[in-house]
Scaffold this motif. Structure first.
Motif, PDB file in Angstrom:
ATOM      1  N   VAL A  54      39.752  37.136  25.698  1.00 50.43           N
ATOM      2  CA  VAL A  54      39.191  38.482  25.521  1.00 50.43           C
ATOM      3  C   VAL A  54      39.995  39.517  26.313  1.00 50.43           C
ATOM      4  O   VAL A  54      40.846  39.178  27.119  1.00 50.43           O
ATOM      5  CB  VAL A  54      37.722  38.530  26.004  1.00 50.43           C
ATOM      6  N   CYS A  55      39.679  40.790  26.051  1.00 49.09           N
ATOM      7  CA  CYS A  55      40.286  41.874  26.820  1.00 49.09           C
ATOM      8  C   CYS A  55      39.374  42.178  28.016  1.00 49.09           C
ATOM      9  O   CYS A  55      38.230  42.576  27.825  1.00 49.09           O
ATOM     10  CB  CYS A  55      40.447  43.119  25.958  1.00 49.09           C
ATOM     11  N   PRO A  56      39.875  41.991  29.219  1.00 49.05           N
ATOM     12  CA  PRO A  56      39.019  42.118  30.400  1.00 49.05           C
ATOM     13  C   PRO A  56      38.572  43.545  30.711  1.00 49.05           C
ATOM     14  O   PRO A  56      37.687  43.738  31.534  1.00 49.05           O
ATOM     15  CB  PRO A  56      39.910  41.586  31.523  1.00 49.05           C
ATOM     16  N   GLU A  62      32.136  45.108  27.617  1.00 47.69           N
ATOM     17  CA  GLU A  62      31.275  43.946  27.912  1.00 47.69           C
ATOM     18  C   GLU A  62      31.951  42.947  28.849  1.00 47.69           C
ATOM     19  O   GLU A  62      31.280  42.291  29.645  1.00 47.69           O
ATOM     20  CB  GLU A  62      30.791  43.267  26.626  1.00 47.69           C
ATOM     21  N   TYR A  63      33.291  42.864  28.764  1.00 50.40           N
ATOM     22  CA  TYR A  63      34.001  41.915  29.630  1.00 50.40           C
ATOM     23  C   TYR A  63      34.317  42.523  30.989  1.00 50.40           C
ATOM     24  O   TYR A  63      34.390  41.819  31.986  1.00 50.40           O
ATOM     25  CB  TYR A  63      35.243  41.394  28.923  1.00 50.40           C
ATOM     26  N   LEU A  64      34.500  43.830  31.001  1.00 51.02           N
ATOM     27  CA  LEU A  64      34.710  44.517  32.282  1.00 51.02           C
ATOM     28  C   LEU A  64      33.511  44.265  33.190  1.00 51.02           C
ATOM     29  O   LEU A  64      33.647  43.903  34.353  1.00 51.02           O
ATOM     30  CB  LEU A  64      34.887  46.027  32.059  1.00 51.02           C
ATOM     31  N   LEU A  65      32.336  44.412  32.615  1.00 45.62           N
ATOM     32  CA  LEU A  65      31.118  44.227  33.399  1.00 45.62           C
ATOM     33  C   LEU A  65      30.966  42.765  33.835  1.00 45.62           C
ATOM     34  O   LEU A  65      30.378  42.462  34.860  1.00 45.62           O
ATOM     35  CB  LEU A  65      29.892  44.704  32.616  1.00 45.62           C
ATOM     36  N   LYS A  66      31.556  41.880  33.029  1.00 46.15           N
ATOM     37  CA  LYS A  66      31.466  40.451  33.349  1.00 46.15           C
ATOM     38  C   LYS A  66      32.497  40.017  34.401  1.00 46.15           C
ATOM     39  O   LYS A  66      32.183  39.255  35.317  1.00 46.15           O
ATOM     40  CB  LYS A  66      31.670  39.655  32.052  1.00 46.15           C
ATOM     41  N   TYR A  71      34.331  54.197  32.424  1.00 50.77           N
ATOM     42  CA  TYR A  71      33.741  53.604  33.626  1.00 50.77           C
ATOM     43  C   TYR A  71      34.657  53.912  34.799  1.00 50.77           C
ATOM     44  O   TYR A  71      35.885  53.853  34.646  1.00 50.77           O
ATOM     45  CB  TYR A  71      33.661  52.077  33.509  1.00 50.77           C
ATOM     46  N   VAL A  72      34.077  54.189  35.931  1.00 49.43           N
ATOM     47  CA  VAL A  72      34.872  54.389  37.143  1.00 49.43           C
ATOM     48  C   VAL A  72      34.544  53.263  38.120  1.00 49.43           C
ATOM     49  O   VAL A  72      33.377  52.965  38.369  1.00 49.43           O
ATOM     50  CB  VAL A  72      34.560  55.746  37.820  1.00 49.43           C
ATOM     51  N   SER A  73      35.576  52.626  38.635  1.00 50.18           N
ATOM     52  CA  SER A  73      35.384  51.572  39.620  1.00 50.18           C
ATOM     53  C   SER A  73      36.590  51.558  40.553  1.00 50.18           C
ATOM     54  O   SER A  73      37.481  52.395  40.436  1.00 50.18           O
ATOM     55  CB  SER A  73      35.209  50.224  38.905  1.00 50.18           C
ATOM     56  N   TYR A  99      38.777  53.298  29.934  1.00 54.62           N
ATOM     57  CA  TYR A  99      38.314  53.865  28.666  1.00 54.62           C
ATOM     58  C   TYR A  99      37.397  52.844  27.999  1.00 54.62           C
ATOM     59  O   TYR A  99      37.668  51.647  28.025  1.00 54.62           O
ATOM     60  CB  TYR A  99      39.525  54.175  27.775  1.00 54.62           C
ATOM     61  N   LYS A 100      36.310  53.323  27.402  1.00 56.83           N
ATOM     62  CA  LYS A 100      35.318  52.384  26.863  1.00 56.83           C
ATOM     63  C   LYS A 100      35.689  51.790  25.500  1.00 56.83           C
ATOM     64  O   LYS A 100      35.015  50.876  25.033  1.00 56.83           O
ATOM     65  CB  LYS A 100      33.946  53.069  26.770  1.00 56.83           C
ATOM     66  N   LYS A 101      36.719  52.345  24.852  1.00 51.21           N
ATOM     67  CA  LYS A 101      37.154  51.762  23.582  1.00 51.21           C
ATOM     68  C   LYS A 101      38.482  51.056  23.801  1.00 51.21           C
ATOM     69  O   LYS A 101      39.272  51.477  24.644  1.00 51.21           O
ATOM     70  CB  LYS A 101      37.364  52.851  22.535  1.00 51.21           C
ATOM     71  N   HIS A 102      38.723  50.038  23.027  1.00 52.31           N
ATOM     72  CA  HIS A 102      39.982  49.328  23.201  1.00 52.31           C
ATOM     73  C   HIS A 102      41.147  50.071  22.553  1.00 52.31           C
ATOM     74  O   HIS A 102      41.226  50.187  21.343  1.00 52.31           O
ATOM     75  CB  HIS A 102      39.916  47.908  22.635  1.00 52.31           C
TER      76      HIS A 102
END
Ligand SMILES: [Zn+2]
Length: 163
Positions: free
Chosen positions: A37-39, A43-47, A61-63, A80-83
């Motif tokens: 997957v794309c990290p 959904e995967y960023l949060l994971k 998202y800012v982190s 960015y929230k879209k791939h």
């Protein structure tokens, strides 16, 4: 054109292992690769992303960077929230929100100076490790006269070595 000598063998899926900087990153990248997957997709960023989400907009998202560049006091990431990996595919509304969020961070972290940048497109041109649009913002130390300072090192591309 990319150099002919560049090999894609270390580039797998959305990840470029040539550009991983820490063991922690490599271990996480291996796990992500197994999952295929794309990290940085939401959904995967949060994971996978080990740092908390500091702020969420409609588009970003800012982190914090999980492996901040050596010598940085603050190293933020805007995902960015879209791939996509191209600026031409960023929604104009998202571009506005990005600057709002960068401005928010400037104030929130009381930044007196720093830099932000984005790598786009193919990672063999940029030194990026994940093919998903993300903006990075960093603040180092202020150059003073009390102690010696060196420049922060940020890889943004490659040049040919000439002999
Ligand atoms: Zn993605």
């Amino acid at each position: 054109m990319a150099s002919k000598k560049y090999t894609e063998k270390e580039k797998k899926g959305y990840l470029d292992f040539n550009h991983a900087r820490t063991l922690e990153q490599i271990e996480l990248m291996k796990k992500i690769m197994e999952d295929g997957v794309c990290p940085f997709c939401p959904e995967y960023l949060l994971k996978y992303h080990p740092k908390p989400i500091l702020k969420e907009g409609k588009w970003w998202y800012v982190s914090e960077n999980m492996s901040p560049y050596e010598g940085t006091r603050v190293h933020l990431m805007f995902f960015y929230k879209k791939h996509t990996n191209l600026t031409s595919e960023i929604d104009p509304e998202a571009a506005k929100e990005l600057f709002d969020l960068i401005g928010w961070a400037e104030k929130e972290y009381e930044m007196e100076g720093g830099s932000f940048f984005v790598r786009f497109g193919k990672s063999e041109y940029t030194g990026g490790s994940v093919d998903h649009y993300h903006v990075q913002m960093l603040v180092g130390d202020a150059k003073g006269t009390d102690v010696e300072h060196d420049k922060l090192k940020v890889k943004l591309g490659y040049k040919k070595l000439t002999k």
